[in-house]
Design a protein around this motif. Structure first.
Motif, PDB file in Angstrom:
ATOM      1  N   THR A 266      -4.941  -0.731   0.307  1.00 32.03           N
ATOM      2  CA  THR A 266      -4.349  -0.058  -1.044  1.00 32.03           C
ATOM      3  C   THR A 266      -3.047   0.510  -0.631  1.00 32.03           C
ATOM      4  OG1 THR A 266      -5.639   1.976  -0.281  1.00 32.03           O
ATOM      5  CG2 THR A 266      -6.590   0.645  -2.011  1.00 32.03           C
ATOM      6  N   TRP A 267      -2.293   1.160  -1.407  1.00 34.67           N
ATOM      7  CA  TRP A 267      -1.083   1.731  -1.179  1.00 34.67           C
ATOM      8  C   TRP A 267      -1.160   3.008  -0.160  1.00 34.67           C
ATOM      9  CZ3 TRP A 267       0.545   6.648  -2.128  1.00 34.67           C
ATOM     10  CH2 TRP A 267      -0.128   7.298  -3.248  1.00 34.67           C
ATOM     11  N   GLU A 268      -2.282   3.532  -0.386  1.00 31.34           N
ATOM     12  CA  GLU A 268      -2.713   4.639   0.439  1.00 31.34           C
ATOM     13  C   GLU A 268      -2.866   4.320   1.830  1.00 31.34           C
ATOM     14  OE1 GLU A 268      -4.442   5.774  -3.542  1.00 31.34           O
ATOM     15  OE2 GLU A 268      -4.250   4.147  -2.447  1.00 31.34           O
ATOM     16  N   LYS A 270      -1.578   1.459   3.272  1.00 31.95           N
ATOM     17  CA  LYS A 270      -0.504   1.135   3.808  1.00 31.95           C
ATOM     18  C   LYS A 270       0.507   2.302   4.146  1.00 31.95           C
ATOM     19  CE  LYS A 270      -0.415  -3.339   1.372  1.00 31.95           C
ATOM     20  NZ  LYS A 270       0.115  -4.209   0.295  1.00 31.95           N
ATOM     21  N   GLU A 271       0.594   3.382   3.428  1.00 33.74           N
ATOM     22  CA  GLU A 271       1.351   4.410   3.835  1.00 33.74           C
ATOM     23  C   GLU A 271       1.007   4.975   5.061  1.00 33.74           C
ATOM     24  OE1 GLU A 271       3.300   8.364   1.275  1.00 33.74           O
ATOM     25  OE2 GLU A 271       1.095   7.759   0.779  1.00 33.74           O
TER      26      GLU A 271
END
Length: 364
Positions: A266-268, A270-271
Motif C-alpha cells: 500500500t502507499w502507506e 511504501k512511504e
C-alpha cells in the motif's frame, strides 16, 4: 484405530458436507469416532447401527481409505474413466490453481468443480481423492512444490534463498506473513440419529464462534516468532505489525521476506519504507509462498495447536495461539534450509517439462 492428522481432516470434511449421502457420512463418522478412541459399542448405539457394521466400515477404510466407504454400487462394476481424465486430474493437481480461482492449492471438491466448469469433465470428488491416494499426491500439505507462472521466478527465488543460505553479515532476516480467518470452533456438539430423522440433515459436530487473523514474523537466524492476532487484516494492520517486528532490531539492516499480497504494498507501506531505508523487502515469486519460511511455522502451529483444538470463543483461540508462541520461543531453533537456488530452479524446470508432456499427450 489411529488416524493421521490428514486422515482426520479428510473425514471431518466428508461427514460435514451437504453433498455426501447420509449413509456414506455415517460410515465416515464410524471411522472418525473410532480414531478418537470411542468404544465400538457407543458408536453403534449413537449411530443406530450394529456392531458388525462398525467393524466392517473400519476394516474397509483401513484397506481402501475413503474409497472403501462408498460401498458396492448397484448395477455392476464401477464406471471406468478414460485414461486421459486420470492424466488430467494428476496434471492439474501438480499445478498451482489458476489465478482466477482464488485458491492457494486444490481440494478434491474444488478440482472436481473446476474440471466440470472449464473442461466439461464430470468426476466425483471421491474419484479425485482415490487418484491422490494412489499417486501419493497431497496438494494440501504445507511445502508441496508448485509451479510458479511468475516471469521473474528465477530472480526472486534466488534472492530469497540467498538470504536463507548466506544472510548479510550483521543483518536480520525476518519471514513475515498473515494466517487469515482462523476459526474458533467448539467441537463438542453431539450428533445423534434423531437429528437425521427429524430434519433430514446431518448436524455438524462443531460450532463456529468467530475468526481471528494472525500476523507473524519468524527470525530466520534464531527461529523465534513474534505473533499478533487482529480482528482485521488490511494495509494499516500490516504496517502496524511491521513496525512492531522491526523495532527490536533498531540500528541493523533488516531484510523482510514477504509474499505478493496487496496489503504489503500500500502507499502507506511504501512511504514508511522510504523513511526507513534500513528495511528491505524481498518478495517470493507469485504462487510460491512455500518459499517463505513462516509458512513452515504456520503448518506446525496448525497441526500441533489449532486443528484439533476446541475453542469456545475467539478470546480462547487467541490465548491458545499466544501460549503456543510463548512456548515455542522458549526452545526456538532456526529451520535448516538446505536447497540451493540452483536445485530449486532445476526442479522447477523438470516439473514444468513433465507437465508439458502430460498436457501434450492429452491433446493428441
Amino acid at each position: 484405530m489411529e488416524l493421521s492428522v490428514e486422515q482426520a481432516a479428510e473425514l471431518r470434511e466428508l461427514v460435514n458436507s451437504r453433498d455426501v449421502p447420509a449413509d456414506i457420512a455415517t460410515r465416515g463418522r464410524i471411522v472418525l469416532w473410532s480414531g478418537k478412541g470411542r468404544r465400538r459399542k457407543d458408536i453403534a448405539e449413537l449411530l443406530g447401527v450394529s456392531l458388525p457394521t462398525v467393524d466392517r466400515w473400519k476394516a474397509r477404510y483401513a484397506e481402501r481409505g475413503l474409497a472403501g466407504l462408498e460401498g458396492e454400487r448397484p448395477g455392476g462394476a464401477r464406471e471406468q474413466m478414460p485414461a486421459r481424465v486420470r492424466s488430467r486430474v494428476i496434471a492439474l493437481t501438480r499445478m498451482t490453481p489458476p489465478a482466477g480461482t482464488g485458491l492457494s492449492h486444490w481440494s478434491t471438491r474444488e478440482l472436481a468443480k473446476y474440471l466440470a466448469r472449464t473442461e466439461n469433465i464430470v468426476v466425483s470428488w471421491h474419484y479425485i481423492a482415490r487418484i491422490w491416494r494412489e499417486e501419493s499426491l497431497k496438494p494440501h500439505r504445507s511445502g508441496t512444490f508448485k509451479i510458479s507462472k511468475d516471469p521473474a521466478f528465477a530472480e526472486k527465488a534466488a534472492d530469497v534463498i540467498g538470504l536463507y543460505l548466506a544472510p548479510p553479515g550483521g543483518a536480520v532476516v525476518l519471514s513475515i506473513d498473515e494466517k487469515t480467518q482462523i476459526q474458533a470452533l467448539d467441537r463438542t456438539q453431539p450428533v445423534l440419529p434423531v437429528a437425521f430423522a427429524a430434519t433430514g440433515k446431518r448436524t455438524a459436530d462443531y460450532v463456529r464462534h468467530g475468526t481471528t487473523n494472525l500476523f507473524a514474523a519468524l527470525n530466520v537466524t534464531t527461529g523465534e516468532v513474534l505473533g499478533e492476532c487482529r480482528p482485521t487484516r488490511n494495509g494499516k494492520d500490516f504496517l502496524t505489525f511491521l513496525k512492531k517486528a522491526v523495532k527490536p532490531h533498531a540500528g541493523k539492516d533488516i531484510h523482510v521476506v514477504l509474499d505478493n499480497l496487496s496489503t504489503h504494498t500500500t502507499w502507506e507501506v511504501k512511504e514508511w519504507l522510504s523513511k526507513n531505508p534500513h528495511v528491505h523487502f524481498h518478495f517470493t515469486p507469485v504462487g510460491s509462498s512455500w518459499l517463505n519460511q513462516i509458512e513452515i511455522w504456520f503448518g506446525i502451529l496448525t497441526r500441533q495447536s489449532i486443528r484439533r483444538g476446541t475453542f469456545s470463543s475467539v478470546h480462547v483461540l487467541v490465548k491458545q495461539i499466544r501460549d503456543y508462541i510463548n512456548s515455542w520461543n522458549t526452545t526456538a531453533k532456526p529451520f535448516t534450509w538446505t536447497a540451493t537456488a540452483g536445485e530449486v530452479l532445476a526442479k522447477a524446470r523438470l516439473v514444468a517439462t513433465n507437465m508439458k508432456k502430460i498436457v501434450n499427450n492429452n491433446s493428441n
